[in-house]
Design an enzyme around this catalytic site. Sequence first.
Site, PDB file in Angstrom:
ATOM      1  N   LYS A  17       0.881  -1.172   0.000  1.00 18.79           N
ATOM      2  CA  LYS A  17       0.000   0.000   0.000  1.00 18.79           C
ATOM      3  C   LYS A  17       0.912   1.214   0.000  1.00 18.79           C
ATOM      4  O   LYS A  17       1.567   1.516   1.006  1.00 18.79           O
ATOM      5  CB  LYS A  17      -0.910  -0.003   1.217  1.00 18.79           C
ATOM      6  CG  LYS A  17      -1.874   1.174   1.204  1.00 18.79           C
ATOM      7  CD  LYS A  17      -2.583   1.326   2.530  1.00 18.79           C
ATOM      8  CE  LYS A  17      -3.314   2.665   2.505  1.00 18.79           C
ATOM      9  NZ  LYS A  17      -3.307   3.335   3.804  1.00 18.79           N
TER      10      LYS A  17
ATOM     11  N   GLY B  20      -8.061   9.682   9.120  1.00 21.94           N
ATOM     12  CA  GLY B  20      -8.411   9.808  10.526  1.00 21.94           C
ATOM     13  C   GLY B  20      -9.475  10.836  10.848  1.00 21.94           C
ATOM     14  O   GLY B  20      -9.784  11.058  12.015  1.00 21.94           O
TER      15      GLY B  20
ATOM     16  N   ASN C  59      -9.037   2.229   9.300  1.00 22.37           N
ATOM     17  CA  ASN C  59      -8.309   1.958  10.524  1.00 22.37           C
ATOM     18  C   ASN C  59      -8.909   2.731  11.694  1.00 22.37           C
ATOM     19  O   ASN C  59      -9.516   2.171  12.600  1.00 22.37           O
ATOM     20  CB  ASN C  59      -6.832   2.292  10.345  1.00 22.37           C
ATOM     21  CG  ASN C  59      -5.961   1.866  11.526  1.00 22.37           C
ATOM     22  OD1 ASN C  59      -4.751   1.942  11.441  1.00 22.37           O
ATOM     23  ND2 ASN C  59      -6.525   1.408  12.626  1.00 22.37           N
ATOM     24  N   THR C  60      -8.803   4.063  11.649  1.00 24.40           N
ATOM     25  CA  THR C  60      -9.215   4.881  12.790  1.00 24.40           C
ATOM     26  C   THR C  60     -10.693   4.722  13.127  1.00 24.40           C
ATOM     27  O   THR C  60     -11.068   4.761  14.305  1.00 24.40           O
ATOM     28  CB  THR C  60      -8.904   6.363  12.515  1.00 24.40           C
ATOM     29  OG1 THR C  60      -7.536   6.488  12.124  1.00 24.40           O
ATOM     30  CG2 THR C  60      -9.151   7.209  13.751  1.00 24.40           C
TER      31      THR C  60
ATOM     32  N   ALA D 252      -9.362   5.876   3.620  1.00 22.36           N
ATOM     33  CA  ALA D 252      -9.283   7.046   4.512  1.00 22.36           C
ATOM     34  C   ALA D 252     -10.584   7.828   4.548  1.00 22.36           C
ATOM     35  O   ALA D 252     -11.238   8.040   3.534  1.00 22.36           O
ATOM     36  CB  ALA D 252      -8.144   7.987   4.129  1.00 22.36           C
ATOM     37  N   GLY D 253     -10.946   8.246   5.758  1.00 24.42           N
ATOM     38  CA  GLY D 253     -12.083   9.135   5.965  1.00 24.42           C
ATOM     39  C   GLY D 253     -13.347   8.492   6.470  1.00 24.42           C
ATOM     40  O   GLY D 253     -14.253   9.186   6.917  1.00 24.42           O
TER      41      GLY D 253
END
Length: 256
Positions: A99, A160, A208-209, A186-187
């Site tokens: 990645k 994040g 992830n976050t 992301a987001g």
Amino acid sequence: MEDKLIIKGIEFKSRLWIGTGKYKDFEETARVIEASGADVVTVAVRRVNITDRKSENLLDYIDPKKYKILPNTAGCYTVEDALRYSRLARESGVSDMIKLEVIGDEKTLFPDVIGLLQATEILAKEGFIIFPYTNDDPVMAKRLEGAGAAAVMPLGAPIGSGLGIRNPYNIKIILEAAKVPVIVDAGVGTASDAAVAMELGCDAVLMNTAVAAAKDPIAMANAMKHAVIAGRLAYKAGRMPKKLYATASSPIEGML
């Protein structure tokens, strides 16, 4: 799910891909991955000890026979750093997949798309299977595809942030133009964001976050699993057209 995601001849059983940062310990990380149903697990080569097998590391808790490990170049701000950590991951026997991240701004963590394109071209010639994290620019998505990317990974919102997909129209244009899989990266903030990404037609979602920062990461991982499945099923089913005025659900013919 019946319609498998296949990239470069590799079959993925889940369309939810999950990261491993920000958890309180490796045990929680492993429990989250299990609850998510994901079979792709991303690990930051710079920040996670995955190359030194003599000390405790994340791979002690993630079975490489069960999960596909996707090293990432998170935290790399130059092409040179991204290349070095990509090669380190492969030489350590972790994976040929990478990645690819080349960050251009410390505050927003937006990608340096020029550096990203350069790194993609170099690594593609070296035989890497590249998943580049990019912005939601349809032109850059096509450039990355032309440079040899196995998929394109446009952001839904800043890393994040949990804002969800801020520009679904650009994502739809990318989906129309790209001949490689499109994976939102992301987001995402909650399950409905993941479902929206899949309903647009994206091939997978990486997060992830959204899970790690939840009050109950295990429960959120489970919620994300079902959201991705539901979103994909809804996309395949085909939503009804939007209308300005009401349409009766029951026919009026034959009413008493």
